[in-house]
Design a protein around this motif. Structure first.
Motif, PDB file in Angstrom:
ATOM      1  N   GLU A 278       0.825  -1.213   0.000  1.00 15.92           N
ATOM      2  CA  GLU A 278       0.000   0.000   0.000  1.00 15.92           C
ATOM      3  C   GLU A 278       0.858   1.261   0.000  1.00 15.92           C
ATOM      4  N   LEU A 279       0.318   2.316  -0.576  1.00 17.86           N
ATOM      5  CA  LEU A 279       1.011   3.611  -0.578  1.00 17.86           C
ATOM      6  C   LEU A 279       0.994   4.180   0.838  1.00 17.86           C
ATOM      7  N   PRO A 280       2.179   4.593   1.356  1.00 14.15           N
ATOM      8  CA  PRO A 280       2.210   5.168   2.713  1.00 14.15           C
ATOM      9  C   PRO A 280       1.299   6.405   2.793  1.00 14.15           C
TER      10      PRO A 280
ATOM     11  N   PRO B 187      -1.448  12.617  -0.262  1.00 10.00           N
ATOM     12  CA  PRO B 187      -1.817  13.900  -0.908  1.00 10.00           C
ATOM     13  C   PRO B 187      -1.285  14.044  -2.334  1.00 10.00           C
ATOM     14  N   LEU B 188      -0.221  13.325  -2.661  1.00 10.23           N
ATOM     15  CA  LEU B 188       0.346  13.442  -4.015  1.00 10.23           C
ATOM     16  C   LEU B 188      -0.357  12.531  -5.013  1.00 10.23           C
ATOM     17  N   HIS B 189      -1.093  11.568  -4.510  1.00 11.14           N
ATOM     18  CA  HIS B 189      -1.732  10.572  -5.365  1.00 11.14           C
ATOM     19  C   HIS B 189      -2.859  11.218  -6.178  1.00 11.14           C
TER      20      HIS B 189
ATOM     21  N   THR C 255      10.772   8.012   1.367  1.00 13.33           N
ATOM     22  CA  THR C 255       9.599   7.600   2.145  1.00 13.33           C
ATOM     23  C   THR C 255       9.242   6.154   1.850  1.00 13.33           C
ATOM     24  N   LEU C 256       9.310   5.812   0.569  1.00 11.36           N
ATOM     25  CA  LEU C 256       8.976   4.445   0.179  1.00 11.36           C
ATOM     26  C   LEU C 256       9.964   3.449   0.784  1.00 11.36           C
TER      27      LEU C 256
ATOM     28  N   LEU D  31       8.914  -0.560   1.321  1.00 11.37           N
ATOM     29  CA  LEU D  31       8.226  -0.959   0.089  1.00 11.37           C
ATOM     30  C   LEU D  31       9.214  -1.132  -1.050  1.00 11.37           C
ATOM     31  N   GLU D  32       8.921  -2.079  -1.889  1.00 12.94           N
ATOM     32  CA  GLU D  32       9.775  -2.341  -3.041  1.00 12.94           C
ATOM     33  C   GLU D  32       9.127  -1.687  -4.267  1.00 12.94           C
TER      34      GLU D  32
END
Ligand SMILES: Nc1ncnc2c1ncn2[C@@H]1O[C@H](COP(=O)(O)OP(=O)(O)OP(=O)(O)O)[C@@H](O)[C@H]1O
Ligand SMILES: [Mg+2]
Lengths: 251, 300
Positions: B236-238, B243-245, B269-270, B275-276
């Motif tokens: 999942e996106l942190p 807000p950038l999505h 951040t990722l 996250l990969e």
């Protein structure tokens, strides 16, 4: 100058390419009038002393056909160009108002004179004399075509649709040309029609043109020349003003 | 150097409709300029005013320094216009149409140039055909030739490629490019934005009679470049990045970055979230993108 000449040539070619409709057809129509009216009225109408009714009829018919066709030329060309939109090809180049006007006018005069000549040729055997005053005949032929040609340009610019132009033609040009003493000498008319005819510039054209052939007419050729000439100047001024200001041509 | 076209405060009303509203801009000599805008924006009205087919209510237009009202003759000699509407004179052949058009501009014996135009526009075989007998695309080519008979320094094409097949479109643009290389100033309107993007160096956008953008194409594209990055992640996106999505595209997450430098932070951040990154690509902006957002009233 070259702009004028090109537009003039284009306008002449435009009617010449369909001369069967634009020249032959009106000549045939006039011939039929000549046949019918000379047959019906031969013994009834008294024209001028020494002039048979059949001969009297010819110059009037010729002038009427000239007037109608000079009108038709500029008016139909302009309305077609406006409706199809190809008038832009004439509005985009740097043609002056006078060049524009003169080109459409002279083409209309050419068509009028061609039709007139055609009518005279096919009806001459009814007893048309050689013109007694050829210069007067020429002057009225030219000016008459000029007046109606100019009126055609005005109508073509003013009309936005074919039916508006048709109304102009049917309710103004036809009455003016038919009720102009083509078929009778106005001296035989009741007083009110006699007076009304004098308000019709086409009457003066026909009377003057007839004077050119017979050396006699209902009124003085000088008066007729004055009326026809003044009509031309007035209408030409109006037409030039319309073209110069772009009336109904440039939004 | 005088501007090829100078438009100064031009307004035009049709009844209650404000077709042009204080439009001002210049087109310099040698430019390849695009005039864009949705249907009814006022492009054709502006071109009609340039050409003297319409009269502006206010403002002034000069073509190569010649006022279109006070020096109409010189202005018109300097301008070649291909109108938007497909029009032709059914009485004449292609060659006659071009000879007449030359004559209206006062030119005699223009046949060498007419032959060249016919050749360049692929009309040589149709030279003696009646205008009526031509296909729509061929009539359009004749209109282009008619606009060029007097070799005008400024050429305006109002949607010249509408209804024209791909092959001709290409050869038409090659020809127009050639004219531009030879020093002619070109202004065109088109609804094919990729045409404007590949050909033009500067772009004006009209909307409801107003000029809403006037830029170098590159500046316009760069300004509008919203630095979008498309990602595929292992999880999942942190929430920090939510807000950038902006949207999802083909199963990828699209993030909109204020600037390219922000990419660093996103990647960090990722990484911190463990996250990969399975896939990563930058999305290109094109003129269409810019155009749509301009017309939607977005500030780009
Ligand atoms: N002769 C006219 N009379 C009245 N309104 C007009 C006239 N010409 C154009 N308009 C109006 O002016 C506005 C601008 O029209 P114009 O033709 O300049 O748009 P355009 O940008 O060229 O559009 P398109 O991309 O569809 O060609 C439109 O709302 C149109 O309806
Ligand atoms: Mg348009």
């Amino acid at each position: 100058m070259n702009g004028f000449y090109t537009l003039f040539k284009k306008e002449v070619l435009r009617f010449w390419k369909v001369a069967f409709q634009t020249v032959s057809a009106p000549v045939l129509t006039a011939l039929m009038y000549q046949l019918i009216f000379s047959h019906v009225l031969r013994s009834h109408v008294d024209a001028y002393p020494g002039v048979s009714y059949t001969a009297f009829l010819i110059p009037g018919l010729a002038m009427m056909s000239m007037a109608q066709n000079a009108f038709a030329n500029g008016s139909s060309s302009l309305i077609q160009s406006k409706i199809t939109g190809n008038i832009v090809f004439i509005l985009l180049p740097p043609l002056g108002a006078l060049e524009f006007f003169a080109a459409y006018l002279l083409a209309a005069v050419c068509r009028g004179l061609l039709v007139g000549l055609g009518v005279l040729v096919v009806t001459a055997w009814f007893g048309l004399p050689l013109p007694a005053e050829p210069l007067w005949a020429l002057a009225f032929g030219l000016l008459g075509c000029g007046v109606l040609g100019t009126l055609g340009i005005i109508a073509g610019i003013w009309a936005e649709k074919f039916d508006q132009l048709a109304a102009f033609q049917n309710f103004l040009i036809m009455p003016l040309t038919f009720l102009s003493g083509v078929f009778y000498s106005i001296n035989s008319l009741p007083p009110i029609w006699y007076a009304a005819s004098h308000a019709n510039p086409v009457f003066y054209m026909i009377d003057g043109f007839r004077y050119g052939f017979f050396g006699q007419a209902d009124i003085s050729p000088w008066l007729s020349l004055g009326v026809v000439g003044a009509s031309f100047v007035a209408l030409a001024t109006l037409a030039l003003w319309m073209i110069k200001t772009g009336y109904k041509l440039r939004h | 150097m005088t501007s090829a076209i100078s438009i100064d405060g031009v307004s035009k009303r049709y009844g209650a409709l404000q077709a042009l509203d204080s439009v001002s801009f210049n087109v310099e000599q040698g430019e390849f300029f695009a005039l864009l805008g949705p249907n009814g924006a006022g492009k054709t009205t502006l071109i009609s005013a340039l050409a003297g087919l319409a009269r502006q209510d206010r403002g002034q237009i000069r073509i190569m320094g010649h006022d279109t009202v006070a020096a109409a003759r010189d202005a018109r000699m300097s301008l070649g216009v291909v109108p938007q509407e497909l029009v032709f004179d059914p009485f004449f052949t292609v060659r006659e149409a071009l000879q007449f058009q030359s004559g209206y501009f006062g030119l005699r014996r223009n046949d060498a140039w007419i032959d060249e135009l016919l050749f360049k526009l692929g009309l040589t075989e149709k030279a003696n055909a009646n205008m009526r007998a031509l296909s729509g695309g061929m009539k359009r080519r004749v209109m282009v030739a008619q606009a060029l008979v007097h070799r005008p320094p400024v050429i305006v094409l109002d949607e010249p490629t509408a209804g024209v097949d791909v092959e001709l479109r290409q050869s038409l643009w090659d020809f127009v490019q050639e004219l531009n290389d030879a020093g002619h100033t070109i202004v065109l309107t088109t609804h094919y934005l990729e045409e404007a993007e590949t050909l033009c160096s500067r772009i004006a956008m009209l909307k409801r009679g107003r000029l809403v953008a006037l830029e170098d194409k590159d500046t316009l594209l760069a300004r509008a470049a919203k630095r979008e990055v498309a990602l595929k992640l292992s999880g999942e996106l942190p929430t920090a990045l939510a807000p950038l999505h902006s949207r999802n595209e083909d199963g990828r997450l699209v993030l909109t970055l204020p600037s390219l430098a922000d990419l660093e932070g996103v990647l960090a951040t990722l990484r911190n979230a463990g996250l990969e990154i399975r896939e990563l690509s930058m999305l290109e902006t094109d003129l269409e993108h810019v155009f749509v957002s301009m017309m939607n009233g977005e500030q780009v």
